[in-house]
Design a protein around this motif. Structure first.
Motif, mmCIF file in Angstrom:
data_model
loop_
_atom_site.group_PDB
_atom_site.id
_atom_site.type_symbol
_atom_site.label_atom_id
_atom_site.label_comp_id
_atom_site.label_asym_id
_atom_site.label_seq_id
_atom_site.Cartn_x
_atom_site.Cartn_y
_atom_site.Cartn_z
ATOM 1 N N GLY A 179 3.592 -1.932 -4.853
ATOM 2 C CA GLY A 179 3.687 -2.276 -3.441
ATOM 3 C C GLY A 179 2.652 -3.282 -2.986
ATOM 4 N N PRO A 180 2.687 -3.652 -1.704
ATOM 5 C CA PRO A 180 1.757 -4.642 -1.159
ATOM 6 C C PRO A 180 0.300 -4.258 -1.423
ATOM 7 C CG PRO A 180 3.499 -4.175 0.416
ATOM 8 C CD PRO A 180 3.659 -3.185 -0.690
ATOM 9 N N SER A 181 -0.527 -5.264 -1.686
ATOM 10 C CA SER A 181 -1.910 -5.024 -2.103
ATOM 11 C C SER A 181 -2.775 -4.451 -0.989
ATOM 12 C CB SER A 181 -2.542 -6.329 -2.620
ATOM 13 O OG SER A 181 -2.546 -7.315 -1.601
ATOM 14 N N ARG A 182 -2.302 -4.479 0.259
ATOM 15 C CA ARG A 182 -3.137 -3.942 1.336
ATOM 16 C C ARG A 182 -3.162 -2.413 1.330
ATOM 17 N NH1 ARG A 182 1.574 -5.305 4.419
ATOM 18 N NH2 ARG A 182 2.279 -3.609 5.805
ATOM 19 N N TYR A 183 -2.270 -1.792 0.575
ATOM 20 C CA TYR A 183 -2.218 -0.338 0.528
ATOM 21 C C TYR A 183 -3.086 0.209 -0.605
ATOM 22 C CZ TYR A 183 1.614 -0.704 3.833
ATOM 23 O OH TYR A 183 2.370 -0.991 4.948
ATOM 24 N N VAL A 184 -3.879 1.210 -0.289
ATOM 25 C CA VAL A 184 -4.821 1.781 -1.248
ATOM 26 C C VAL A 184 -4.126 2.253 -2.532
ATOM 27 C CG1 VAL A 184 -6.465 3.661 -1.638
ATOM 28 C CG2 VAL A 184 -6.507 2.397 0.520
ATOM 29 N N PRO A 185 -3.023 3.016 -2.474
ATOM 30 C CA PRO A 185 -2.385 3.435 -3.724
ATOM 31 C C PRO A 185 -1.948 2.259 -4.589
ATOM 32 C CG PRO A 185 -1.591 4.775 -1.907
ATOM 33 C CD PRO A 185 -2.375 3.655 -1.299
ATOM 34 N N SER A 186 -1.467 1.172 -3.972
ATOM 35 C CA SER A 186 -1.048 0.003 -4.743
ATOM 36 C C SER A 186 -2.244 -0.649 -5.425
ATOM 37 C CB SER A 186 -0.365 -1.017 -3.825
ATOM 38 O OG SER A 186 0.804 -0.481 -3.255
ATOM 39 N N ARG A 187 -3.332 -0.785 -4.699
ATOM 40 C CA ARG A 187 -4.537 -1.377 -5.284
ATOM 41 C C ARG A 187 -5.035 -0.556 -6.467
ATOM 42 N NH1 ARG A 187 -8.622 -3.716 -0.605
ATOM 43 N NH2 ARG A 187 -7.160 -5.249 0.276
ATOM 44 N N ARG A 188 -5.035 0.753 -6.287
ATOM 45 C CA ARG A 188 -5.538 1.609 -7.355
ATOM 46 C C ARG A 188 -4.652 1.553 -8.586
ATOM 47 N NH1 ARG A 188 -7.423 7.015 -3.950
ATOM 48 N NH2 ARG A 188 -9.475 6.226 -3.324
ATOM 49 N N LYS A 189 -3.343 1.534 -8.392
ATOM 50 C CA LYS A 189 -2.452 1.417 -9.547
ATOM 51 C C LYS A 189 -2.680 0.092 -10.270
ATOM 52 C CE LYS A 189 1.364 4.385 -7.984
ATOM 53 N NZ LYS A 189 0.891 4.815 -6.655
ATOM 54 N N ALA A 190 -2.853 -0.992 -9.511
ATOM 55 C CA ALA A 190 -3.111 -2.297 -10.124
ATOM 56 C C ALA A 190 -4.423 -2.282 -10.893
ATOM 57 C CB ALA A 190 -3.128 -3.386 -9.053
ATOM 58 N N GLU A 191 -5.445 -1.634 -10.332
ATOM 59 C CA GLU A 191 -6.730 -1.546 -11.020
ATOM 60 C C GLU A 191 -6.604 -0.759 -12.330
ATOM 61 O OE1 GLU A 191 -9.312 -1.573 -6.844
ATOM 62 O OE2 GLU A 191 -9.162 0.255 -8.050
ATOM 63 N N GLY A 192 -5.876 0.363 -12.281
ATOM 64 C CA GLY A 192 -5.689 1.151 -13.492
ATOM 65 C C GLY A 192 -4.880 0.405 -14.538
ATOM 66 N N PHE A 193 -3.864 -0.315 -14.085
ATOM 67 C CA PHE A 193 -3.025 -1.110 -14.991
ATOM 68 C C PHE A 193 -3.850 -2.189 -15.689
ATOM 69 C CE2 PHE A 193 -0.400 -4.923 -15.591
ATOM 70 C CZ PHE A 193 0.635 -4.426 -16.359
ATOM 71 N N GLU A 194 -4.610 -2.937 -14.914
ATOM 72 C CA GLU A 194 -5.403 -4.026 -15.479
ATOM 73 C C GLU A 194 -6.479 -3.497 -16.420
ATOM 74 O OE1 GLU A 194 -6.716 -5.999 -11.980
ATOM 75 O OE2 GLU A 194 -4.719 -6.775 -11.493
ATOM 76 N N ALA A 195 -7.108 -2.376 -16.051
ATOM 77 C CA ALA A 195 -8.137 -1.790 -16.911
ATOM 78 C C ALA A 195 -7.537 -1.348 -18.243
ATOM 79 C CB ALA A 195 -8.803 -0.617 -16.209
#
Length: 352
Positions: free
Chosen positions: A198-214
């Motif tokens: 989802g859109p990057s302004r949402y906390v769950p989306s940011r966290r999933k992206a961070e976990g994915f990239e890590a």
């Protein structure tokens, strides 16, 4: 006590034998419960009352529980099946504690979260549960929750975190969820993996992206530049997942991790529109484990949110707040679970 109406006649009298059989107790015990007599344990009394409900009989007045008060549940739209799943469990837990839940859904063009809160306050609610509300939006002003607390309304927040809000938060471990999905695809031999979220302004989306990239950095040694546009932020809808997956497929991804089950179904559609088989050519992982998702075609591999545990924790924290004994005002993070089904498979060996 009113019995279910019989066909073509007046309501039939309730049968003690039926209630006793349903609740696995004697008819004498049923009679004691219905007449409010002592000598019956609380657990047995509850079984008899549950049997009344299951058989369709109206509870006698003496057995009707007086509501402890109204509790508002503010949710996004209900087209995403994870929201009604949460709502059902939260309402069940609230009702079990004697509270009457009031469901408030944000519809496109309808009342805003602030307007719904105002309506709930006008009804004199005892507390409010926010599910995936503005607290999860990093662009929203958190001061609205500070003002709500100052007005003496207890509340708890699910799925989203903001350090500027003094409240109890309940969330799944979104970073861990993304790492689980990536690890699963890597074990299947996939090396070109994308994320539709989802859109990057949402906390769950940011966290999933961070976990994915890590996960990609630690497992494949990819740099941020190497990951590049393998993270696609899109709408939280089937159409959003379809659009994001289309881009990821053009980049050569053979495995796609999605931020919700609806988005994952969109990814499956995008693959099939291109003549690709799921999971033969493309593996897809969802998130939520929404009701009925095990019965899609193919059954969806997904990361399950622990909905019952999260709902119980949220209601428990709210009731402590209502009782004047607030628990720690921090984020309680729950571990998700990978559920492997039919939408993921071994990656095909490259041709040539």
């Amino acid at each position: 006590m009113t019995a279910p109406p019989s066909a073509g006649g007046p309501p039939a009298a309730p049968r003690l034998a039926d209630i006793a059989a349903q609740s696995a107790v004697s008819e004498a015990t049923v009679s004691r419960v219905l007449n409010g007599k002592p000598g019956v344990s609380a657990a047995t009394r509850q079984r008899v009352v549950a049997a009344l409900d299951l058989l369709g009989y109206e509870r006698p007045v003496r057995l009707r529980r007086r509501s402890q008060g109204l509790v508002g549940l503010v949710t996004p739209e209900l087209t995403n099946p994870i929201f009604p799943a949460f709502a059902q469990v939260i309402e069940q837990v609230l009702a079990g504690h004697g509270y009457t839940p009031v469901l408030c859904t944000q519809l496109p063009g309808g009342a805003t979260e602030d307007e719904l809160v105002e309506q709930l306050e006008e009804r004199g609610v005892t507390g409010i549960v926010f599910l995936s509300g503005l607290h999860a939006d990093t662009t929203a002003d958190p001061a609205r929750y500070t003002r709500l607390a100052a007005r003496g309304v207890p509340f708890v927040l699910i799925n989203g975190y903001n350090e500027h809000i003094s409240a109890s938060f309940v969330s799944p471990d979104d970073r861990s969820a993304a790492r689980m999905a990536v690890s699963h695809l890597l074990e299947l031999g996939h090396r070109r993996i994308g994320l539709a979220v989802g859109p990057s302004r949402y906390v769950p989306s940011r966290r999933k992206a961070e976990g994915f990239e890590a996960a990609l950095r630690s497992s494949l040694g990819l740099s941020p530049a190497g990951i590049g546009n393998h993270v696609q932020h899109t709408l939280f809808t089937l159409e959003g997942g379809q659009a994001a997956a289309g881009t990821l497929l053009e980049l050569g991804c053979t495995g796609i991790v999605c931020g919700s089950d609806l988005m994952a179904l969109g990814a499956v559609r995008a693959a099939r529109q291109r003549g690709l088989d799921v999971p033969g050519d493309i593996s897809v992982v969802g998130f939520d484990d929404s009701p009925l998702i095990a019965f899609t075609d193919p059954p969806l591999t997904t990361v399950r949110q622990p909905v019952p545990a999260m709902a119980a924790a949220a209601v428990g924290a709210l009731l402590e707040e209502i009782g004047g004994n607030p628990v720690q005002r921090t984020e309680f993070v729950f571990q998700p679970e990978l559920v492997v089904r039919g939408s993921t498979a071994q990656a095909r060996a490259p041709v040539g």
